[in-house]
Design an enzyme around this catalytic site. Structure first.
Site, PDB file in Angstrom:
ATOM      1  N   SER A   1     -29.834 -25.811 -23.171  1.00 25.30           N
ATOM      2  CA  SER A   1     -30.944 -25.557 -23.946  1.00 25.30           C
ATOM      3  C   SER A   1     -31.529 -24.464 -23.642  1.00 25.30           C
ATOM      4  CB  SER A   1     -32.061 -26.538 -25.233  1.00 25.30           C
ATOM      5  OG  SER A   1     -31.541 -27.879 -25.517  1.00 25.30           O
ATOM      6  N   GLU A  27       0.322  -1.074  -0.191  1.00 28.16           N
ATOM      7  CA  GLU A  27       0.041  -0.146   0.108  1.00 28.16           C
ATOM      8  C   GLU A  27       0.971   1.328  -0.230  1.00 28.16           C
ATOM      9  OE1 GLU A  27      -3.236   0.172  -0.109  1.00 28.16           O
ATOM     10  OE2 GLU A  27      -2.771  -1.940  -0.650  1.00 28.16           O
TER      11      GLU A  27
END
Length: 792
Positions: A378, A108
């Site tokens: 499908s 950081e």
């Protein structure tokens, strides 16, 4: 005399020259105004900065406490909350392993001990790193700024907030030592899972005290800080591991680790991480979990702002949610799968009315409704039909429907479910019977890219950045232009599929799904409200035509188990290879719902009826029967594509055909008739092929699949190819099972030896005759025996 201009020069009229001078003056004036505005903004910023430096107070860790946020349903009733999983507990910096601070600084703020609260070079370096990586890997704010932002400020992103953040960071640096500031940061920063501070994070992810963290665990936690929800190592191990490696390499650059030490830790892989603790249980639990995910994915709430006493208003309908949870719980308890999902969306608003991602969140915290990405089967054929119509093809188009079809780049032939052949079919017949070979032909005719485009406009995400909610999906395109595209080879979440089908229910208007209506802070101020996110990317009549075809699936096709009596329903079944996933996605005009059933480990479903029509459609009907209770029965509007064939009044069917309503599936013999849709009677019925006489197999033969090899007795039956049934099966010799060899007769048992005759018993000896009694007068005269011896 005016001189001629030399070659290459251009004559300029007096008017053009004046216009050019005016244009230059305007540009000069605008530039001066811009400089002045920049100066005023700078002066204003400095003034605001000075104000905050004087009047703002520095927040300290003791002043910071997480507060539960409340979630409300669509009626404004409280339904749950978001709270920290583990309470915060501060740990002094000198009690933490060195690797904790080293990993956090590498991730950081590598220049933490050099800057004075704000680092302009850090901002530039972060921009460069993130652009190269294509994702957030490094933040631009210093640790000091991050502490101020998370400790004191709201999610609101404004320039004033940024200036206040900078002022408080400078003020904090002037008042405290660097180690103190780092300790503040480690004990208050948000680490995900509703946890604040390193101790709570260590307990939540590794179930151990932060005082006992190993370097690999410290690097993993440090990597989480930039985006706690996105980098959770249990839910997103691939992304979390990338962050871990980034941190370990950063520790090499800062001198905290040698290259060899870092390589050894990298080779260890991601450390084992605890599963996330479940949120509140009950029928609304999966919905509340999805709310957290929707908001946590937004930058305004990515750093723990969700756990600061907010009021979150949602689209949840508790009646539908309770019905959905009960239905999934029963389906899993009574059925062959270990999990399932139901999602219901209002097509008009995109509001998610119900969302269930498993049988019970306490037993299964993984929310399949929004996180699971499974092959669509499908159900994807609806989007192929949309693309086919958009290419200008009429709904009455007909295709050969063989049992299988060869495609150049397919590894094996495309086959129909069950190996059925349907002769020739219209598109609507093929949709009702879910004929794979017809839809592959449609796909190849319009192009795979056109099908992908149609699905994207209907609402399916095209890549991970297009997801309405974060899923388990890998980076890259969601749909691949392969031969199995129309068969549902690609994966989508139940929420994503519901959203796309809702587009057809809304007659072509797609509304991005949402759970959250607005978010208010503790004072009741609105801090987040999603804007309009609808678009009409599917033509009205095309959407209506798709709906009409999907109605046939329910009235006479594979989805008949989803019927709701007289209420019109449109939808599509879906089944994936080996029956791993079964789907039914469908809708009435007011609600769109998807049911998915499967196993968490993606194992095949162990059931004979493991199909969308056999398992998912009945569950859909069970839930929707209750969901539509009280809703007006509405019909779908039929399409007006002006593609219907005009019939001659004297039209007649050719020999072998007759006017009748065509069937949606083959009969018990496998016969499926040819249909001449361009010839109709006055009732609109087409010419349908009459069932021909079938030549029987000769004696000793029967219709069957061609044998693939010898049987168990190493025999190959004879095959007569010239005679076939309606399914294309030839006559195959019936081979009787060979009679077993006779068993040998058993040897006669030997006759038993005769038993010896018993010896006669000896005759008893005769008893001696009694002696005669003495006459009176003999003896002593006392009448007693005197015991004398016999004289004999």
């Amino acid at each position: 005399m005016a001189s001629r201009s030399t070659r290459g020069e251009r004559r300029v009229s007096p008017k053009a020259a004046r216009d050019a001078r005016r244009s230059r003056r305007r540009r000069m004036r605008n530039a001066l105004i811009g400089v002045a505005l920049v100066g005023l903004v700078a002066v204003g910023g400095i003034a605001v900065l000075g104000y905050f430096l004087v009047f703002s107070s520095i927040p300290l860790p003791d002043d910071i406490a997480a507060a539960s946020s409340t979630v409300y349903d669509v009626e404004g009733t409280e339904v749950g909350g978001l709270a920290s999983e583990i309470n915060r507990e501060d740990v002094p910096l000198d009690e933490l392993p060195d690797a904790v601070a080293q990993a956090v600084l590498a991730a950081e703020d590598r220049g933490f001990y050099e800057h004075r609260g704000i680092s302009f070079t850090g901002i530039l370096r972060a921009v460069y790193t993130n652009v190269r990586a294509g994702e957030v890997q490094q933040g631009g704010s210093t640790i000091t700024q991050q502490y101020i932002k998370n400790a004191a400020l709201s999610p609101e992103q404004t320039y004033t907030r940024k200036v206040e953040e900078a002022a408080l960071a400078i003020k904090l640096e002037q008042a405290y030592e660097k180690d103190e500031i780092l300790s503040f940061y480690l004990n208050t920063i948000y680490w995900g899972r509703g946890t604040y501070g390193i101790e709570a994070a260590s307990q939540a992810f590794f179930r151990r005290s932060a005082r006992e963290l190993e370097p690999n665990q410290a690097a993993t936690l440090a990597g989480i800080i930039a985006a706690p929800e996105a980098f959770d190592p249990f839910e997103n191990p691939e992304r979390a591991d990338g962050r871990r490696v980034f941190v370990l390499n950063g520790m090499v650059e800062t001198g905290a680790l040698s290259r060899a030490e870092a390589d050894g830790l990298i080779a260890e892989g991601l450390p084992e991480v605890e599963e996330r603790r479940a949120i509140e249980r009950g029928p609304n639990a999966y919905y509340v979990d999805a709310v957290r995910r929707e908001l946590a994915a937004r930058p305004e709430f990515a750093q723990g702002e969700l756990f600061r006493g907010l009021r979150i208003y949602t689209e949840l309908d508790q009646r539908l949610q309770a019905a959905a949870q009960d239905t999934v719980t029963r389906a899993v308890a009574d059925g062959p799968t270990d999990t399932g999902a139901i999602v219901t969306i209002d097509p008009e608003t995109g509001g998610v009315r119900a969302l269930v991602g498993g049988p019970d969140i306490g037993d299964q915290p993984f929310n399949t409704a929004v996180r699971s990405v499974r092959q669509a089967g499908s159900t994807f054929k609806a989007f192929t039909y949309q693309a086919f119509l958009e290419a200008g093809n009429p709904p009455g188009s007909r295709f050969d429907a063989p049992a299988e079809i060869e495609i150049d780049d397919a590894q094996q032939p495309i086959r129909n479910f069950g190996g059925s052949s349907f002769g020739e079919q219209t598109i609507e017949q093929a949709m009702a019977s879910s004929t794979n070979t017809v839809f592959v032909q449609m796909q190849e005719e319009v192009s795979r890219d056109a099908v992908i485009d149609a699905a994207g406009r209907a609402g399916l995400p095209r890549d991970r950045s297009d997801e309405p909610f974060p899923t388990e999906r890998a980076a890259g395109a969601t749909m691949q232009p392969l031969a199995g595209l129309t068969l549902g080879q690609d994966g989508f979440s139940p929420l994503e599929l519901t959203s796309a089908y809702a587009t057809y229910a809304a007659e072509g208007r797609h509304v991005r799904p949402r759970l959250v209506v607005r978010v208010e802070d503790a004072e009741g101020r609105t801090i987040y409200e999603p804007g309009p996110r609808d678009r009409t990317d599917v033509d009205l009549e095309i959407a209506r035509a798709v709906t009409q075809s999907l109605e046939g699936v329910v009235t006479s096709g594979s989805g008949q188990a989803a019927a709701l009596g007289e209420r019109p329903v449109a939808g599509k079944t879906g089944t994936t290879n080996e029956g791993r996933d079964v789907w039914f996605s469908g809708y009435v005009p007011q609600l769109a719902t998807t049911v998915w059933l499967g196993n968490l480990d993606n194992e095949p479903i162990d059931a004979e009826n493991a199909t969308g029509g056999g398992l998912a459609a009945p569950v859909w009907a069970e839930y929707m029967t209750e969901a539509v209770d009280g809703l007006e029965v509405l019909s779908f509007t039929p399409p007006d594509l002006d593609l219907e064939s005009s019939a001659d009044d004297d039209a007649a069917c050719p020999a072998g055909y007759s006017f009748q309503t065509p069937p949606s599936s083959a009969d018990e013999d496998g016969f499926f008739p040819d249909v001449l849709v361009d010839i109709t009677d006055d009732e609109g019925r087409p010419c349908v092929e009459q069932k021909p006489e079938l030549e029987p197999c000769p004696a000793g033969f029967e219709f069957a699949q061609r044998p693939t090899g010898p049987d168990e007795f190493d025999r190959i039956p004879q095959v007569i190819d010239d005679i076939r049934d309606f399914q294309g099966r030839p006559c195959v010799e019936v081979l009787e099972e060979p009679e077993p060899d006779p068993e040998p007769e058993p040897e006669p048992e030997p006759e038993p030896e005769p038993e010896p005759e018993p010896e006669p018993e000896p005759e008893p000896e005769p008893e001696p005759e009694p002696e005669p009694e003495p006459e009176p007068g003999e003896g002593d005269g006392d009448g007693e025996d005197d015991g004398g011896e016999d004289d004999d």
